[in-house]
Motif scaffolding. Structure first.
Motif, mmCIF file in Angstrom:
data_model
loop_
_atom_site.group_PDB
_atom_site.id
_atom_site.type_symbol
_atom_site.label_atom_id
_atom_site.label_comp_id
_atom_site.label_asym_id
_atom_site.label_seq_id
_atom_site.Cartn_x
_atom_site.Cartn_y
_atom_site.Cartn_z
ATOM 1 N N GLY A 150 -2.390 52.633 -21.370
ATOM 2 C CA GLY A 150 -2.422 52.381 -22.808
ATOM 3 C C GLY A 150 -1.074 51.936 -23.342
ATOM 4 O O GLY A 150 -0.025 52.211 -22.757
ATOM 5 N N THR A 151 -1.102 51.253 -24.466
ATOM 6 C CA THR A 151 0.123 50.743 -25.067
ATOM 7 C C THR A 151 -0.073 50.585 -26.561
ATOM 8 O O THR A 151 -1.202 50.644 -27.057
ATOM 9 C CB THR A 151 0.507 49.390 -24.433
ATOM 10 O OG1 THR A 151 1.775 48.971 -24.926
ATOM 11 C CG2 THR A 151 -0.546 48.329 -24.764
ATOM 12 N N VAL A 152 1.010 50.414 -27.280
ATOM 13 C CA VAL A 152 0.929 50.143 -28.717
ATOM 14 C C VAL A 152 0.642 48.662 -28.899
ATOM 15 O O VAL A 152 1.461 47.810 -28.541
ATOM 16 C CB VAL A 152 2.249 50.526 -29.423
ATOM 17 C CG1 VAL A 152 2.179 50.177 -30.905
ATOM 18 C CG2 VAL A 152 2.542 52.013 -29.238
ATOM 19 N N THR A 153 -0.515 48.338 -29.429
ATOM 20 C CA THR A 153 -0.956 46.941 -29.515
ATOM 21 C C THR A 153 -0.607 46.326 -30.876
ATOM 22 O O THR A 153 -1.482 45.978 -31.650
ATOM 23 C CB THR A 153 -2.472 46.833 -29.241
ATOM 24 O OG1 THR A 153 -3.160 47.732 -30.126
ATOM 25 C CG2 THR A 153 -2.790 47.210 -27.817
ATOM 26 N N ASP A 154 0.682 46.184 -31.138
ATOM 27 C CA ASP A 154 1.119 45.549 -32.376
ATOM 28 C C ASP A 154 1.345 44.053 -32.136
ATOM 29 O O ASP A 154 1.085 43.528 -31.048
ATOM 30 C CB ASP A 154 2.391 46.227 -32.900
ATOM 31 C CG ASP A 154 3.506 46.265 -31.856
ATOM 32 O OD1 ASP A 154 3.408 45.545 -30.839
ATOM 33 O OD2 ASP A 154 4.470 47.022 -32.054
ATOM 34 N N ASP A 155 1.840 43.349 -33.156
ATOM 35 C CA ASP A 155 2.031 41.896 -33.046
ATOM 36 C C ASP A 155 3.022 41.542 -31.942
ATOM 37 O O ASP A 155 2.833 40.552 -31.214
ATOM 38 C CB ASP A 155 2.505 41.324 -34.381
ATOM 39 C CG ASP A 155 1.422 41.340 -35.446
ATOM 40 O OD1 ASP A 155 0.238 41.485 -35.074
ATOM 41 O OD2 ASP A 155 1.754 41.233 -36.644
ATOM 42 N N ALA A 156 4.086 42.341 -31.824
ATOM 43 C CA ALA A 156 5.094 42.066 -30.787
ATOM 44 C C ALA A 156 4.472 42.180 -29.404
ATOM 45 O O ALA A 156 4.764 41.374 -28.506
ATOM 46 C CB ALA A 156 6.261 43.043 -30.924
ATOM 47 N N TYR A 157 3.596 43.157 -29.204
ATOM 48 C CA TYR A 157 2.918 43.322 -27.923
ATOM 49 C C TYR A 157 2.045 42.108 -27.618
ATOM 50 O O TYR A 157 2.078 41.573 -26.505
ATOM 51 C CB TYR A 157 2.057 44.584 -27.948
ATOM 52 C CG TYR A 157 1.062 44.673 -26.814
ATOM 53 C CD1 TYR A 157 1.459 45.078 -25.547
ATOM 54 C CD2 TYR A 157 -0.279 44.328 -27.004
ATOM 55 C CE1 TYR A 157 0.553 45.141 -24.497
ATOM 56 C CE2 TYR A 157 -1.198 44.401 -25.962
ATOM 57 C CZ TYR A 157 -0.775 44.809 -24.714
ATOM 58 O OH TYR A 157 -1.680 44.865 -23.683
ATOM 59 N N HIS A 158 1.272 41.656 -28.595
ATOM 60 C CA HIS A 158 0.395 40.507 -28.375
ATOM 61 C C HIS A 158 1.195 39.248 -28.039
ATOM 62 O O HIS A 158 0.802 38.464 -27.172
ATOM 63 C CB HIS A 158 -0.492 40.274 -29.597
ATOM 64 C CG HIS A 158 -1.639 41.223 -29.683
ATOM 65 N ND1 HIS A 158 -1.745 42.170 -30.667
ATOM 66 C CD2 HIS A 158 -2.728 41.397 -28.891
ATOM 67 C CE1 HIS A 158 -2.856 42.874 -30.486
ATOM 68 N NE2 HIS A 158 -3.460 42.425 -29.421
ATOM 69 N N ARG A 159 2.333 39.060 -28.697
ATOM 70 C CA ARG A 159 3.170 37.899 -28.387
ATOM 71 C C ARG A 159 3.716 37.992 -26.959
ATOM 72 O O ARG A 159 3.743 37.004 -26.229
ATOM 73 C CB ARG A 159 4.328 37.794 -29.388
ATOM 74 C CG ARG A 159 3.921 37.308 -30.772
ATOM 75 C CD ARG A 159 5.144 36.902 -31.583
ATOM 76 N NE ARG A 159 6.054 38.027 -31.791
ATOM 77 C CZ ARG A 159 5.975 38.871 -32.813
ATOM 78 N NH1 ARG A 159 5.028 38.727 -33.731
ATOM 79 N NH2 ARG A 159 6.847 39.855 -32.944
ATOM 80 N N ARG A 160 4.147 39.182 -26.574
ATOM 81 C CA ARG A 160 4.702 39.365 -25.233
ATOM 82 C C ARG A 160 3.644 39.136 -24.158
ATOM 83 O O ARG A 160 3.898 38.459 -23.154
ATOM 84 C CB ARG A 160 5.312 40.765 -25.110
ATOM 85 C CG ARG A 160 6.246 40.912 -23.917
ATOM 86 C CD ARG A 160 7.056 42.201 -23.971
ATOM 87 N NE ARG A 160 6.256 43.368 -23.648
ATOM 88 C CZ ARG A 160 5.829 44.269 -24.520
ATOM 89 N NH1 ARG A 160 6.134 44.131 -25.804
ATOM 90 N NH2 ARG A 160 5.120 45.315 -24.143
ATOM 91 N N MET A 161 2.444 39.699 -24.377
ATOM 92 C CA MET A 161 1.378 39.529 -23.393
ATOM 93 C C MET A 161 0.938 38.066 -23.283
ATOM 94 O O MET A 161 0.658 37.564 -22.192
ATOM 95 C CB MET A 161 0.168 40.401 -23.760
ATOM 96 C CG MET A 161 0.387 41.897 -23.626
ATOM 97 S SD MET A 161 0.914 42.422 -21.977
ATOM 98 C CE MET A 161 2.640 42.832 -22.317
ATOM 99 N N ALA A 162 0.878 37.377 -24.418
ATOM 100 C CA ALA A 162 0.513 35.960 -24.390
ATOM 101 C C ALA A 162 1.544 35.162 -23.601
ATOM 102 O O ALA A 162 1.202 34.251 -22.832
ATOM 103 C CB ALA A 162 0.392 35.416 -25.813
ATOM 104 N N GLY A 163 2.831 35.525 -23.764
ATOM 105 C CA GLY A 163 3.892 34.864 -23.006
ATOM 106 C C GLY A 163 3.755 35.114 -21.511
ATOM 107 O O GLY A 163 3.883 34.195 -20.700
#
Length: 369
Positions: A150-163
């Protein structure tokens, strides 16, 4: 004379006498193999690759030289040429947790059955280290990079995962998220999750069906995806059974034994009444059991307890712990299967949710009185 043939002995001797001996501490090279076998470097390369016809006699000489010199093929070079299968990289926050160890076992089993090496890496919850590991695995031509937990799924997380997903995809690799929610549409990633919310609903509903109306919830850290899903399942069950939600019975903390112990003890000390505990993990349940026994409360006669995960020790506790079984090994196997099936062109799902199961043992009974 072809490059597979040796010339007359007399013609070869002067050249061999002048050749410098390979230092004992230097690894053998393909040139050393060629010199010992009396063939060209190209012939050694073709023999080892198996993609060009050579005579049986030449192959025998080359392989004898390889064995004699303990020559090891440059695997990195083979990976760059696409002749070797890339490894499966498993990236975790912590490799010591019992549930994540089972995910790793599933990954290793499936990867091994497909002739792949599996690598396990730990980030210690350091985002920079995670960045570096993903980049390293991309450079090593990993077939897939599995991020687990599990992880904190905030905007920064989504940007990092997309990268991550785009960088890996451009290198022919695949990002697979295990136990995490899906990313926005269009991101080249695979998700293998399990039903946290449904499992928590089952656990809480089991207690409510037994007659409990005040259930202490020892949930995970706020914001973490799996913890939030389990909290939602807890609240769903309360609503479904017409039981009022009580804020002071809904607690957050780490999934550790110490956290379970301290939160249970503090709730008891504050005089907040409850007849049952739903712990967000079996490790947290261990701490809760210790605090209840310290307070002189009998489980399950006076307080019932349910956990989550079904780690191996759950069945060996006294009483044996009722809990929610998560298919952690299947999570790892499915992640590898989906990534490798996609690699060879088979159609595969981008998002799979595995079911959870309530395992009823001895730690729940109707409330006393």
């Amino acid at each position: 004379m072809t490059d597979e043939e040796e010339g007359p002995v007399g013609a070869q001797e002067p050249k061999r006498a002048k050749r410098k001996r390979r230092p004992a501490d230097r690894p053998s090279t393909i040139r050393d193999v060629a010199a010992k076998a009396g063939v060209s470097v190209a012939t050694v390369s073709r023999t080892l690759a198996g993609n060009y016809p050579v005579s049986a006699e030449t192959r025998e000489r080359v392989m004898a030289a390889v064995d004699s010199l303990h020559y090891v093929v440059n695997v990195h070079a083979k990976a760059l040429s696409g002749r070797v299968a890339g490894p499966i990289a498993l990236v975790l926050r912590d490799i010591t947790g019992p549930s994540l160890a089972h995910v790793a076992a599933g990954v290793e089993e499936e990867a091994g059955s497909r002739g792949r090496l599996s690598l396990v890496c730990s980030t210690k919850d350091d985002t920079k280290r995670e960045d570096d590991l993903v980049q390293l695995m991309r450079e090593q031509h990993a077939a897939a990079v599995l991020l687990v937990g599990g992880t904190v799924t905030d905007d920064a997380y989504h940007r990092r995962m997309a990268g991550y997903a785009k960088a890996l995809d451009s290198a022919g690799s695949r990002l697979v998220l295990c136990g995490r929610p899906p990313l926005p549409a269009g991101v080249p990633a695979t998700v293998v999750d399990y039903d946290n919310r449904g499992g928590a609903f089952q656990a809480t509903a089991h207690l409510l069906t037994a007659g409990h109306r005040r259930v202490l919830f020892l949930g995970g850290a706020p914001g973490f995806s799996s913890a939030e899903e389990r909290r939602l399942g807890y609240r769903d069950a309360l609503r479904a059974h017409g039981v009022p939600y009580v804020d002071e019975l809904d607690t957050s903390g780490d999934y550790t034994r110490a956290s379970g112990y301290l939160r249970t003890r503090e709730t008891l000390s504050a005089g907040v009444g409850f007849t049952a505990v739903f712990a967000g993990s079996d490790v947290v349940a261990l701490g809760a059991l210790a605090a209840l026994r310290e307070a002189g409360l009998s489980v399950p006669r006076e307080v019932s307890v349910v956990g989550f995960d079904d780690v191996p020790f759950a069945a060996d506790l006294t009483p044996a712990l009722t809990t929610v079984r998560v298919p952690y090994e299947e999570l790892g196997r499915t992640a590898v299967r989906l990534a490798l099936d996609r690699e060879v062109g088979f159609a595969s799902d981008n998002h799979v949710v595995l079911s959870t199961q309530l395992v009823i043992r001895d730690s729940v009974r109707p409330p006393a009185g």
